[in-house]
Scaffold this motif. Sequence first.
Motif, short mmCIF file in Angstrom:
data_model
loop_
_atom_site.label_atom_id
_atom_site.label_comp_id
_atom_site.label_asym_id
_atom_site.label_seq_id
_atom_site.Cartn_x
_atom_site.Cartn_y
_atom_site.Cartn_z
N TYR A 135 25.50 18.72 56.80
CA TYR A 135 25.35 19.83 55.86
C TYR A 135 24.09 19.70 55.02
N THR B 37 25.34 24.94 53.78
CA THR B 37 25.34 25.33 55.19
C THR B 37 25.70 24.11 56.04
N PHE B 38 26.41 24.35 57.15
CA PHE B 38 26.92 23.27 57.99
C PHE B 38 26.39 23.39 59.41
N ILE C 1 28.73 14.68 56.72
CA ILE C 1 29.88 15.22 55.99
C ILE C 1 30.71 14.07 55.42
#
Length: 250
Positions: free
Chosen positions: A210, A219-220, A237
């Motif tokens: 991310y 945003t990932f 993450i």
Amino acid sequence: MHKELVLSAFKKARKEVKEATGVNMSVTGIAKRISDYMMDECHFQYHEKSLRNKYNLALKDEQDVELKSSVANCLCCYLGYENYAEFIMKNSIPLASPEIVENIIIEEEYPPKKEPSIGEKLKIVIQKNKVTLIFCSLIFLLYFGLYMVNRQQWMVWDTDRYVEVQFDVEKYGLSNLKLYKHERIKKFREVKPDCNYLFFKSDGSENLWYQKATNGEVTFFTSFGLHPETGKTLKKITPYMIRKYICETY
């Protein structure tokens, strides 16, 4: 000096976990949770083992705890205070005399000057030789462009993935054209995960990365690398980020 601060941070973390899951988390688990917070919100790493040792030391009546100012201030932010001076004043910490508080405030407002790092010194040199650097960069880019245009494949970022394209500066812009990488085309995607997403692989390694923008938007992505638009390195993450931005019940 920081005993009450450490105890308060662990108390808050333990309460949050208890309210969210109904489970009394171990000291190691709580230390990991606070360590994740420091990485995600204060942008520096303070290992969970160090936090656990500070907590165990704070439990001893005859022992005090000393923390670096950056660590202390981050724990204060976690507890909802602006800084350590505000924490000791609002909690009436023993021995927090006006003189001590004043010294803490002065230290926070006027931190000691640090010797420039190698990177900072290099930046100064680069700035002093900016014209030469720009000229050399233009020559390199011209040579690189002439040589690579006819030999390389290209790709651009399109909404949520990279797609292969022909080299066309007028259509895509030079800054948007990237050298073709099959792995990026095949596996790199921007995704919107939910509670059902497989955040970690069977071996425990991360399966999601991310980036958090300055405006708070996160945003990932499905693979490690650079953000396709900002160019910044994506982060792994963590359970803390999952609970905060994706799935509160994780």
